[in-house]
Write an enzyme that holds these catalytic residues in place. Sequence first.
Site, PDB file in Angstrom:
ATOM      1  CB  THR A  22      -0.989  -0.024   1.194  1.00 50.96           C
ATOM      2  OG1 THR A  22      -1.979   0.978   1.011  1.00 50.96           O
ATOM      3  CG2 THR A  22      -0.285   0.217   2.526  1.00 50.96           C
ATOM      4  CG  ASN A  23       1.344   4.345  -2.199  1.00 49.71           C
ATOM      5  OD1 ASN A  23       2.546   4.231  -2.103  1.00 49.71           O
ATOM      6  ND2 ASN A  23       0.705   4.298  -3.360  1.00 49.71           N
TER       7      ASN A  23
END
Length: 212
Positions: A22-23
């Site tokens: 993810t970010n």
Amino acid sequence: MAHILITSGPTRQYLDPVRYLTNASSGRMGTALATAALENGHEVTIVSGPVEVDYPDAAKIIRVMTTLEMMDAAAMVFQKADGLIGAAAPCDYMPRKVEASKLSKTGQPLQLELIETPDIVATLGASKRSDQWVVGFALETDDVRFRSIVKMSKKCCDMIVSNRADAMNSENNSVEILFTDGQLLEQIDGPKLEVARGILSWIAKRLIKESP
Ligand code: C5P
């Protein structure tokens, strides 16, 4: 008034049923942009990855998980929207293969094969009609203004908001708003809502065409 599509938050790319890439995006900038757009009387649709923040009740929210899902939802909404603000931080890579069962440890290094995901802003920027506009964000650490201008052109954006990595997960932001011709429209430092109001004000001045 305009119908504005906002992409917001991170996306998730699962490797197996429990692990994902993810970010570090909170969705706070997307919330602030939606709030500012609604204050100005616009209709707002948000396509959001998984976030903890609460979006304004008056916005229509479409929840997605992966970058491909965000791409599909955004493309659908964009057909009927006047403009897009790409404030999401979608994963740029996804595993070539998603395991159906949890990967077990083997004592050996794990090699992951990642493939690129589509770029939502670039895809919609390249396909936009002449009456539509696209505003992107650029998060850079070096040569910030130059790289943001290059990114604006590559992604066919009409305006780009450049910020730095410390904006992620923060209450505040420090941005430069750059126009399609490379002109610096404004530099704003402050809470994300103040920054969002500034961005919406430039969108109103430069991009929203009033109906006759
Ligand atoms: O290339 P970079 O990720 O720095 O570009 C940032 C801009 O591109 C942001 O507006 C972000 O929302 C958008 N983006 C996107 N789809 C991706 C990656 C980035 O729309 N897969």
